[in-house]
Every structure is written in C-alpha cells, then in structure tokens.
Motif scaffolding. Structure first.
Motif, PDB file in Angstrom:
ATOM      1  N   GLY A  46       2.310 -22.787  -6.340  1.00 53.79           N
ATOM      2  CA  GLY A  46       1.196 -23.128  -5.472  1.00 53.79           C
ATOM      3  C   GLY A  46       0.988 -22.160  -4.321  1.00 53.79           C
ATOM      4  O   GLY A  46       1.893 -21.410  -3.927  1.00 53.79           O
ATOM      5  N   ALA A  48       0.740 -22.764  -1.218  1.00 53.03           N
ATOM      6  CA  ALA A  48       1.576 -23.043  -0.047  1.00 53.03           C
ATOM      7  C   ALA A  48       2.890 -22.279  -0.111  1.00 53.03           C
ATOM      8  O   ALA A  48       3.404 -21.797   0.909  1.00 53.03           O
ATOM      9  CB  ALA A  48       1.843 -24.550   0.050  1.00 53.03           C
ATOM     10  N   THR A  49       3.443 -22.141  -1.317  1.00 52.18           N
ATOM     11  CA  THR A  49       4.694 -21.387  -1.478  1.00 52.18           C
ATOM     12  C   THR A  49       4.488 -19.930  -1.120  1.00 52.18           C
ATOM     13  O   THR A  49       5.283 -19.331  -0.371  1.00 52.18           O
ATOM     14  CB  THR A  49       5.206 -21.509  -2.924  1.00 52.18           C
ATOM     15  OG1 THR A  49       5.475 -22.882  -3.209  1.00 52.18           O
ATOM     16  CG2 THR A  49       6.469 -20.683  -3.123  1.00 52.18           C
ATOM     17  N   SER A  51       2.187 -18.583   0.758  1.00 58.84           N
ATOM     18  CA  SER A  51       1.882 -18.418   2.181  1.00 58.84           C
ATOM     19  C   SER A  51       3.137 -18.545   3.038  1.00 58.84           C
ATOM     20  O   SER A  51       3.363 -17.761   3.966  1.00 58.84           O
ATOM     21  CB  SER A  51       0.844 -19.463   2.600  1.00 58.84           C
ATOM     22  OG  SER A  51       0.501 -19.306   3.953  1.00 58.84           O
ATOM     23  N   ALA A  52       3.994 -19.520   2.686  1.00 60.72           N
ATOM     24  CA  ALA A  52       5.217 -19.723   3.463  1.00 60.72           C
ATOM     25  C   ALA A  52       6.171 -18.543   3.314  1.00 60.72           C
ATOM     26  O   ALA A  52       6.805 -18.119   4.288  1.00 60.72           O
ATOM     27  CB  ALA A  52       5.896 -21.020   3.015  1.00 60.72           C
ATOM     28  N   SER A  59      -5.219 -16.738  -0.921  1.00 58.47           N
ATOM     29  CA  SER A  59      -6.401 -17.260  -1.586  1.00 58.47           C
ATOM     30  C   SER A  59      -6.636 -16.502  -2.874  1.00 58.47           C
ATOM     31  O   SER A  59      -6.289 -15.320  -2.989  1.00 58.47           O
ATOM     32  CB  SER A  59      -7.638 -17.124  -0.683  1.00 58.47           C
ATOM     33  OG  SER A  59      -8.805 -17.532  -1.378  1.00 58.47           O
TER      34      SER A  59
END
Length: 401
Positions: A46, A48-49, A51-52, A59
């Motif tokens: 995902g 979120a992974t 980005s973290a 995106s």
C-alpha cells in the motif's frame, strides 16, 4: 550537500514486497527516494508503506498535485530511476513509450540513468515480445538487470525471480557513482571467471588455492552496471550471485574450461580472473586415503591442467575483435614475470598483482598493474576491488571501440 534523488518505480508483481528492502537500503545510505508505484502494485504493497519508508508523498496518479506538474517534474529532477520489480507489462509500456500513469510519464521525462529489474514467470521472460522489449530498452541506454533463477510464485521455479535487493542496490550505487547516462558496455556480452578451482585427491580432499573470487565478482557487478550481459563462471566461491549475471558453477579446472569455452562462443570479452590450478592429481582415489601407522604417505603424482587463458587467446572463439583479459598472481619479480606471462599467453591485457599470506586473497581491496600487449602499463593504487574492475573495463572499452 543535496542528497542524490532516486525515483523507485514499483510495478504490479508479487515481488513488490522486496522493493521495501531496496528502498530501505537507498534511504539509509543517504539517498532522497521518491516511490512511484503503479496502480496494480498497490494491491501488493500500500501507499502508506511507501510513504512511511521513504518520507515522501506517494501517488500513482498524474491528477494529484497538478500545480506541481508531477508527471514532468519527478523525472526531470531525478539522478536515477530504478524500476523494481519491472513486470512484462511495464517493460512493454516503457519500450513503446506509453504514458498512461505517473511512472511511465516519469520514465519519458527522465534524462538520468534508468535501471529495470525485471521479475516475472520464466515463460513471460523468455517470450519473444519481452526479449524484444528488453533489447529495445537496452539499445536506448537503459540498464536491464537479468532476473535471477529460483523459486517463483506457487510451485514454479526458473529464471524470472527478482534479484536480491542488496545486489540491486549495488547496481544502483555503481550507476550513480559513474554518473554516465548511457552505459558503455551496452550490447556487449562479457564472460568472467572467478574463484579458485579444486582438484580432488579422494572423496574428502582436494588440491586448491586461496582465491576468494571477490575480484571476479567485482568485475561482474561493475560490468552489469555498465550495461553488459554478463556470464559469470564461478568456482567454489560461496558468494551471493551478483544481480544481473548469469551464473555458471564449476569445480575443477576441466569443468571451468568447458564452461568458459561454451560461454565464450558469442562473447565480446573474456576475463579470466579465476585462479585455475596448474596441476591435478594423476589418480583419484575412490576411497579416503588412510593414514597408516609407521608408514610414510605415498607421493602424489601430478599432471598438468589445460591452459585455458592461452587456449582462449589463441583461438578467439567469440565475435570478431574479442578482447581477452588475464590475471597473474605473483610473489616476486612481479612485473617481469607478468610481462613474460603476457607474451606466453597471448592475451590483450594482463592484470598483475603481488599476492601473499596477507595480500589480496579474501580482501576487499587490491593493488595491481594492468599490462597491455602493446607495451602500456596502467598502475592501479591500493583501493576497493571495484575500482580495479572499472579500470579494467575502461581499458577494455577502448579496445572494443
């Protein structure tokens, strides 16, 4: 100083989870990484992974943050773009210049080095359409890393596995360090031998040498980063396979000769970096040779092994203009012995280095002089083995050109 800007493209394959480890290696080594996933890849890992782990927004859409024109700016600002994994679909879209998502737009606007690390089932990799797409990308200057052989999804096994992330990272690091947009060994097939042969005396003993194979592996890794198709023939190294190299295993000098001659048939360059045993036992004992009380051991009769370097240099079985490079490990009269060996073997270049108990073998560093058949000498000061490898390839490319 500004951090090198790396774009990590992730396409929709099961190997996408391995790109997390590649991202970690890149960020922890001081690179500013922007992850650009495809929509399909987000089914596996995902946003979120990404980005973290990267510390940057993620995106797959060209319609987000439109005022920043991300479909143009991301590629324009990059120092390196690496796509890992690169699926068959991604290779096809990149080869045909499609721009239907953020990643393909980024590839079209990038003017920096581009690396693709394919991962797919064997049948997809071997399909003529995929092979033609790979050839097209390589002709345009991209580095396409050959996939590894191993376990795929389900019960399938074969060529198509994503190489180890640590090895992909090494390719990225070397490409960035060179700072060259177009790889100078693109379209070339190079054959490299590495390690040390072992000549069996009985089922548990052998005659061998102390070569670790690290110099040969450095030659393989730097050749991949410079765009070559690499066949690495390794003898008893125990080292992890370099990303992008087709690895062939050999144990004895006779086995190594067979593998080298086969691979050299269509090679532009052959580099004999392996330490090949000069002799082997004349007789192989089927059972373990026993120590008997009160008796001295019988003498071991030796016979000569084939001289692979001299044979390759004399026959030049590969393409016209094939370049042959040899290695000479010397303990005394280093340059004089090296010049004599260069003359006897008939190769184009000979890398001569002094060896000993605490020199070269097993080390990460090396020091050598590269002798040229035309009389030139190129000293390489003590330093990483990849620095010596790059010097060898610099001299080889001059001959190829």
């Amino acid at each position: 100083m500004d951090k090198p800007k790396v774009v990590l493209g992730v396409s929709g394959g099961i190997a996408a989870y391995k790109a997390c480890e590649l991202l970690r290696r890149l960020t922890e080594s001081g690179h500013d990484v922007r992850v650009v996933p495809t929509e399909a890849s987000l089914h596996f890992v995902g946003a979120a992974t990404w980005s973290a782990l990267s510390g940057n927004p993620v995106s797959a859409e060209v319609w987000e943050s439109v005022h920043e024109v991300p479909h143009v700016r991301i590629g324009q600002a990059a120092d390196l773009v690496v796509v890992a994994p690169a699926t068959a679909d991604m290779l096809a879209r990149a080869a045909h210049g499609l721009a239907d998502d953020l990643l393909t737009n980024t590839l079209l606007t990038a003017r920096c080095p581009v690396i693709f690390a394919p991962a797919m089932h064997t049948e997809m990799w071997e399909h003529p359409a995929t092979q033609e797409n790979v050839a097209t990308l390589r002709r345009r200057g991209a580095v396409v890393v050959e996939p590894a052989v191993g376990r795929l999804t389900g019960v399938d096994t074969g060529k198509g596995r994503l190489p180890d992330p640590d090895e992909i990272f090494e390719v990225c690091r070397r490409v960035l360090a060179r700072g060259v947009t177009r790889p100078d060994l693109a379209g070339r097939h190079v054959v490299i031998s590495a390690g040390g042969t072992r000549e069996p005396l009985d089922p548990v003993r052998y005659l061998g040498n102390r070569s670790s194979g690290k110099q040969g592996y450095a030659l393989a890794r730097t050749a991949v980063a410079r765009g070559a198709r690499v066949t690495l023939i390794e003898a008893n190294t125990g080292l992890p396979d370099p990303a992008g190299a087709d690895v062939v295993r050999a144990g004895t000098a006779v086995q190594l000769r067979e593998a080298v001659l086969k691979a050299a048939a269509d090679a532009d360059v052959v580099v004999m970096a392996a330490a090949v045993a000069d002799f082997r036992p004349a007789v192989y004992a089927e059972g373990k040779i026993k120590k008997k009380d009160g008796q001295e051991p019988a003498a071991v009769e030796l016979v000569r092994n084939p001289d692979i370097l001299a044979e390759i240099s004399a026959e030049r079985r590969g393409r016209p203009g094939q370049v042959v490079v040899g290695f000479a490990a010397e303990t005394d009269n280093v340059l004089a012995n090296g010049r004599d060996k260069l003359r006897r073997k008939g190769c184009d270049l000979l890398v001569v280095n002094e060896v000993g108990e605490r020199k070269t073998f097993g080390s990460e560093e090396n020091e050598a002089v590269v002798l040229d058949a035309d009389g030139g000498e190129t000293p390489v000061p003590y330093g990483p083995k990849e620095a010596l490898a790059d010097t060898v390839w610099d001299l080889v490319t001059r001959r190829l050109d």
